[in-house]
Design a protein around this motif. Structure first.
Motif, PDB file in Angstrom:
ATOM      1  N   ASP A  57     -41.928   2.645 -29.268  1.00  0.00           N
ATOM      2  CA  ASP A  57     -40.584   2.018 -29.284  1.00  0.00           C
ATOM      3  C   ASP A  57     -40.081   1.163 -30.194  1.00  0.00           C
ATOM      4  O   ASP A  57     -41.115   0.138 -30.358  1.00  0.00           O
ATOM      5  CB  ASP A  57     -40.505   1.434 -27.720  1.00  0.00           C
ATOM      6  CG  ASP A  57     -40.192   2.217 -26.740  1.00  0.00           C
ATOM      7  OD1 ASP A  57     -40.333   1.972 -25.466  1.00  0.00           O
ATOM      8  OD2 ASP A  57     -40.015   3.768 -26.961  1.00  0.00           O
ATOM      9  N   LEU A  59     -30.350  -1.201 -29.683  1.00  0.00           N
ATOM     10  CA  LEU A  59     -30.812   0.119 -30.040  1.00  0.00           C
ATOM     11  C   LEU A  59     -32.103   0.187 -29.785  1.00  0.00           C
ATOM     12  O   LEU A  59     -32.954  -0.540 -30.013  1.00  0.00           O
ATOM     13  CB  LEU A  59     -30.856   0.452 -31.670  1.00  0.00           C
ATOM     14  CG  LEU A  59     -30.926   1.536 -32.141  1.00  0.00           C
ATOM     15  CD1 LEU A  59     -30.075   2.864 -31.620  1.00  0.00           C
ATOM     16  CD2 LEU A  59     -30.785   1.660 -33.801  1.00  0.00           C
ATOM     17  N   ILE A  93     -35.264   3.053 -30.167  1.00  0.00           N
ATOM     18  CA  ILE A  93     -35.799   4.280 -30.732  1.00  0.00           C
ATOM     19  C   ILE A  93     -37.061   4.741 -30.152  1.00  0.00           C
ATOM     20  O   ILE A  93     -37.906   3.722 -30.232  1.00  0.00           O
ATOM     21  CB  ILE A  93     -35.520   4.150 -32.397  1.00  0.00           C
ATOM     22  CG1 ILE A  93     -34.286   3.708 -33.154  1.00  0.00           C
ATOM     23  CG2 ILE A  93     -36.228   5.429 -32.903  1.00  0.00           C
ATOM     24  CD1 ILE A  93     -34.316   3.657 -34.218  1.00  0.00           C
ATOM     25  N   ASN A  94     -37.323   5.903 -30.085  1.00  0.00           N
ATOM     26  CA  ASN A  94     -38.673   6.461 -29.386  1.00  0.00           C
ATOM     27  C   ASN A  94     -39.190   7.270 -30.643  1.00  0.00           C
ATOM     28  O   ASN A  94     -38.723   8.323 -30.844  1.00  0.00           O
ATOM     29  CB  ASN A  94     -38.777   6.951 -28.412  1.00  0.00           C
ATOM     30  CG  ASN A  94     -39.983   7.281 -27.729  1.00  0.00           C
ATOM     31  OD1 ASN A  94     -40.433   8.325 -27.841  1.00  0.00           O
ATOM     32  ND2 ASN A  94     -40.831   6.210 -27.309  1.00  0.00           N
ATOM     33  N   TYR A 135     -33.158   8.380 -30.031  1.00  0.00           N
ATOM     34  CA  TYR A 135     -32.462   7.072 -30.165  1.00  0.00           C
ATOM     35  C   TYR A 135     -31.366   6.866 -29.045  1.00  0.00           C
ATOM     36  O   TYR A 135     -30.423   7.736 -28.782  1.00  0.00           O
ATOM     37  CB  TYR A 135     -31.872   6.797 -31.301  1.00  0.00           C
ATOM     38  CG  TYR A 135     -30.979   7.558 -31.785  1.00  0.00           C
ATOM     39  CD1 TYR A 135     -31.196   8.484 -32.695  1.00  0.00           C
ATOM     40  CD2 TYR A 135     -29.621   7.110 -31.692  1.00  0.00           C
ATOM     41  CE1 TYR A 135     -30.202   9.240 -33.271  1.00  0.00           C
ATOM     42  CE2 TYR A 135     -28.493   8.023 -32.285  1.00  0.00           C
ATOM     43  CZ  TYR A 135     -28.922   8.959 -33.089  1.00  0.00           C
ATOM     44  OH  TYR A 135     -27.963   9.787 -33.647  1.00  0.00           O
ATOM     45  N   LYS A 191     -26.179   8.193 -29.307  1.00  0.00           N
ATOM     46  CA  LYS A 191     -27.397   8.789 -28.754  1.00  0.00           C
ATOM     47  C   LYS A 191     -27.727  10.030 -29.525  1.00  0.00           C
ATOM     48  O   LYS A 191     -26.689  10.853 -29.886  1.00  0.00           O
ATOM     49  CB  LYS A 191     -27.160   9.089 -27.359  1.00  0.00           C
ATOM     50  CG  LYS A 191     -28.225   9.572 -26.736  1.00  0.00           C
ATOM     51  CD  LYS A 191     -28.183   9.845 -25.015  1.00  0.00           C
ATOM     52  CE  LYS A 191     -29.410  10.518 -24.375  1.00  0.00           C
ATOM     53  NZ  LYS A 191     -29.147  10.260 -22.979  1.00  0.00           N
TER      54      LYS A 191
END
Lengths: 198, 152
Positions: free
Chosen positions: A141, A151, A153-154, A165, A177
């Motif tokens: 992450d 924000l 983000i993965n 995201y 998204k």
């Protein structure tokens, strides 16, 4: 504030496009006031780094980046995230393991790519580094938070999986998204990151 | 090794599945290693479905469990590496059902009492929060969690 560079006859052209130069400087703060110097030193370094676009090589594991010195906090965060490789099996009491090195590399390159793009395209803008944390199912992450935006983000453990995201204004509004196809830069996304750092 | 699981009692009443009211509170536990030392809050990954790839995460309904009971019940859960979980390694937070339904409407809440399902300990308060937990949902759960038994 007066600023005197210690080396003689140093000009802006001497530093331009040079890498790995070491340099020092002094201000006119008297020696009897070392505390004042310690307070001013970061500002001076920031001034010089930004004014002369100093760049240096940063290495972590087998990744090497040539980064503007102004972005060294980005690199520092990436360097500190190496603890994710040292996580033992079941470190979370749920069977968790260390992160996949390719996922970590992808995360690092994503951060660096956006940081450099913003620096070079928006008047040497300095991106705030994200938190780099363990994510679900051994993913990574990346989390940015400011007073105005956030924000997440993965980057999945499966290196071919989608980078997802979500961001908003901390109140669920003005949201963004989606899926990033790669760690390469998408301008609309870069501008969102820029807003996070304000 | 001493038996920790209850014996099956065929004369025991079956726990009915009940509907969860808007005023309910749900408790969850988090392991100490999943708490961000920089913020003192759980990492966003904590709000994932379990087990991995599952459709929901588990909570305890405050009608049938206190935060302390939720914590103590961990001592009956087996560890992957063997033995049982140590409650002192865990801390408890809560969600208000009203907050979930208003702010994260993609999630549904279902009472799911656990009874005679070895090796799990019986748990009348067991309640599941069903729905995908993508990056958006995990951030929104972070907005509404509240510590009840916080880290030291």
């Amino acid at each position: 504030m007066p600023l005197v560079i210690e080396r003689d006859q140093i000009t802006k052209d001497d530093y331009k496009d040079k890498i790995n130069l070491s340099w020092s400087f002094k201000t006119e703060i008297p020696v009897e006031q070392p505390e004042a110097w310690l307070q001013e030193k970061p500002k001076c370094e920031s001034y010089i780094a930004k004014s002369f676009d100093l760049r240096r090589s940063f290495k972590v594991r087998d990744l090497e980046f040539i980064l503007p010195v102004s972005l060294q906090n980005i690199f520092k965060e990436i360097e500190e995230s190496q603890y994710l490789f040292d996580l033992e099996f079941d470190w979370d009491d749920q069977g968790g393991t260390a992160v996949n090195e390719n996922s970590w590399r992808k995360a690092s390159e994503l951060i660096i790519n956006y940081a450099i793009w913003l620096y070079e395209n928006y008047d040497r803008f300095v991106l705030t580094p994200p938190q780099i944390n363990s994510g679900p199912e051994n993913s990574i992450d990346l989390l940015w938070r400011s007073s105005k935006f956030r924000l997440l983000i993965n980057i999945p453990n499966n290196v071919d999986g989608p980078i997802t995201y979500y961001g908003d204004n901390n109140k669920g509004k003005n949201s963004l998204k989606g899926i990033l196809e790669s760690e390469s830069v998408h301008e609309y996304f870069a501008l969102w990151l820029k807003d996070l750092s304000k | 090794m001493a038996k920790r699981s209850k014996q099956v009692n065929h004369s025991k009443a079956i726990w009915e599945i009940e509907s969860i009211p808007q005023t309910a509170v749900l408790y969850r536990f988090v392991h100490q290693n999943l708490i961000n030392p920089k913020t003192g809050n759980p990492y966003e990954r904590v709000f994932e479905n379990t087990p991995k790839g599952g459709t929901d995460f588990s909570t305890d309904w405050d009608k049938y469990s206190s935060p302390q009971e939720t914590r103590e019940r961990l001592a009956l859960q087996p560890r992957i590496k063997g033995g049982f979980k140590n409650p002192l390694e865990y801390f408890i937070y809560q969600f208000r059902v009203d907050d979930i339904r208003k702010n994260i409407p993609s999630q549904s809440i279902q009472h799911d009492p656990i009874q005679d399902k070895l090796p799990l300990p019986d748990n009348r308060s067991h309640t599941i929060v069903i729905g995908e937990k993508d990056v958006e949902i995990r951030l929104k759960f972070m907005d509404i969690f509240e510590w009840i038994i916080p880290p030291d």
